[in-house]
Design an enzyme around this catalytic site. Sequence first.
Site, PDB file in Angstrom:
ATOM      1  N   ARG A 119      -3.237  -0.833 -12.996  1.00 11.76           N
ATOM      2  CA  ARG A 119      -3.566  -1.930 -12.102  1.00 11.76           C
ATOM      3  C   ARG A 119      -4.734  -2.719 -12.696  1.00 11.76           C
ATOM      4  O   ARG A 119      -5.648  -2.143 -13.290  1.00 11.76           O
ATOM      5  CB  ARG A 119      -3.988  -1.305 -10.778  1.00 11.76           C
ATOM      6  N   THR A 170       7.247  -9.840  -8.460  1.00 11.19           N
ATOM      7  CA  THR A 170       6.822  -8.598  -9.091  1.00 11.19           C
ATOM      8  C   THR A 170       8.128  -8.114  -9.664  1.00 11.19           C
ATOM      9  O   THR A 170       9.166  -8.691  -9.389  1.00 11.19           O
ATOM     10  CB  THR A 170       6.250  -7.669  -8.009  1.00 11.19           C
ATOM     11  N   THR A 227       3.558  -6.313 -12.239  1.00 11.26           N
ATOM     12  CA  THR A 227       3.414  -7.600 -11.549  1.00 11.26           C
ATOM     13  C   THR A 227       2.333  -8.496 -12.125  1.00 11.26           C
ATOM     14  O   THR A 227       1.393  -8.025 -12.766  1.00 11.26           O
ATOM     15  CB  THR A 227       3.085  -7.354 -10.055  1.00 11.26           C
ATOM     16  N   ASN A 267       1.418 -10.545  -9.640  1.00 11.21           N
ATOM     17  CA  ASN A 267       1.233 -10.831  -8.222  1.00 11.21           C
ATOM     18  C   ASN A 267       2.162 -11.973  -7.811  1.00 11.21           C
ATOM     19  O   ASN A 267       3.341 -11.746  -7.630  1.00 11.21           O
ATOM     20  CB  ASN A 267      -0.224 -11.113  -7.846  1.00 11.21           C
ATOM     21  N   SER A 277      -2.751  -2.143  -3.790  1.00  8.74           N
ATOM     22  CA  SER A 277      -1.392  -2.621  -4.072  1.00  8.74           C
ATOM     23  C   SER A 277      -0.409  -2.054  -3.062  1.00  8.74           C
ATOM     24  O   SER A 277      -0.708  -1.082  -2.366  1.00  8.74           O
ATOM     25  CB  SER A 277      -1.001  -2.159  -5.481  1.00  8.74           C
ATOM     26  N   GLY A 325       8.218  -7.540  -3.948  1.00  8.81           N
ATOM     27  CA  GLY A 325       8.311  -8.059  -2.579  1.00  8.81           C
ATOM     28  C   GLY A 325       7.009  -8.047  -1.815  1.00  8.81           C
ATOM     29  O   GLY A 325       7.023  -8.131  -0.582  1.00  8.81           O
ATOM     30  N   GLY A 326       5.875  -7.935  -2.526  1.00 14.07           N
ATOM     31  CA  GLY A 326       4.578  -7.985  -1.854  1.00 14.07           C
ATOM     32  C   GLY A 326       4.506  -6.943  -0.759  1.00 14.07           C
ATOM     33  O   GLY A 326       4.850  -5.772  -0.959  1.00 14.07           O
TER      34      GLY A 326
END
Length: 566
Positions: free
Chosen positions: A106, A378, A396, A398, A449, A470-471
Amino acid sequence: MRSISLILAITLTGTAYAQQGPVKTDAYHYKIEKAITASKGAVVSAHPLASQAGLLMLRQGGNAVDAAIATQLALAVVYPAAGNLGGGGFLVAHLKNGKNIAIDYREKAPAAASRDMYLDQNGHANTALSQDGHLACGIPGTVAGLFASLPYAKLTIQQLIAPAILLAEKGYAITEREASSLNKRRDEFKKLNTQENAFVKAPLWKAGDTLIQKDLAATLKRIRDNGRAGFYEGETARLITAEMQRGHGLITTADLKAYEAKERTAVTFPYKAYQVVTMPLPSSGGIALQQMMGMVEPYPLNAWGFHSVAAIQLMIEVERRAYADRAKYLGDPDFVKVPVKELTAASYLKGRMADYDPKKAGISKYVPAGSIYESTETTHLSVMDGEGNAVSVTTTLNGSYGSKVVVGGAGFFLNNEMDDFSVKPGVPNMYGLVGAEANAVAPGKRMLSSMTPTIVLRKGKPYLVTGTPGGATIITSVFQTLINVLEFNLSARQAVDAPKFHHQWLPDEVVVEEDFDQTPLDHLQRMGYKIERGTTIGRVELIKINEKGMLEAVGDKRGDDSAAGY
Ligand code: DON
């Protein structure tokens, strides 16, 4: 050097093609395979050429980790909206020796970042700054993550990166969807960049155009030749920091040099006869999934039936509760103490459901702003090999194309992951998610996340490998895909394509996909649920072992997603 056509042609003798005879497939002519059945190995990702790159590694004697690395590198070229060098991700794997691993790459906040950096003098949050342009960028983690995965692979980085270099250097034909996605962002690409880049074309992109990325090819070669340092030091680092200086961003050479991927302990929990292996913090995904699965487990979902009112309502209520806990408690475990044991204890989850009423909608305290952002930018890939290794990666930038900033001369997009921090308690991010102190910005901290790369084991062996973009909807999409298979016995294809519903505590509404059956929704509305129809939810890549012990790989109908296997 061998041409990309030759490299890809080598991969095309698998089962999907064997019955059809030779098929002309190369980087300029290729086909999307929505579902394949294979015996020795399978890869499914957001792009056919990336899945083929992974398959090529399996054929060359690599394992699932090799395939996952090569697929990610190829996605960085052929799927620039989300595949990336300038973003971050998570890898979850179950290895043939029985070990589970979780690699966290991340992004991190730069050293010069601070808690209130997105607030104006009056204390109002300016999310335009956390979402677009140079200040939105976290320190990229992907390249460190690939090198942290490499000890589990068999091939060399030179072999794994070769397809990506060829695809960048010689170009590939873009699909209809990619052309329209690039055209849609054209003005932003221009506005947010100080230098020309490969992604703006005059007049406009159309399906079948060749996208060549020379700068990116050069960056990939520096990584091939110098390893991690080919990105975090030397010329690439110089180009990134020069870009930051031009655009008044915060990332420095020291930030890049200090970045490290981290191996963490995977979240593992039983669900009935199965074992679920998924991502720990700083993803909220694993914990929230464990909570949701734990909350539904005591109820007879199977007897109630797929998309029955009772099943949907129960699942909405557990989603509401898990997302509420996410907002309050979860953040980077290197910075905040998160009561993970308590949040996932069976007694806690039982207590959490004490006020669940099967006849009535629960109520989240209402927050006016924020609704689900419609995007699929993502990307997830699932791999299984014939040796018993399974790998699940979600990665991702984002938002779509991240910050939209392309590193001048280096050819790749930088993320806008800073928006995944809670820029101010209670202010929703681009996915409508709210957070609190646990997820406030701090130098060197990783933003929370929702990415949930997941593997399900049956009798200790890989049974399902799945995940999705898909957030905010990632966790519910993975949850519903697992329940679709494990409780409702849907096939891999049905489980992926089934319309989904989503509740994230705030805003207090249920979002459903366009093709969701209206009948149960009428019932739910009468129970007090606010229903919003319209957005697509998830782009799930699923590999499942079928009754005959074969690998069934399915790419989501919602995109260009494509499977490959042999
Ligand atoms: O890490 C996260 O949860 C988000 N940055 C993921 C973004 C995403 O899935 C975009 N696609 N819709």
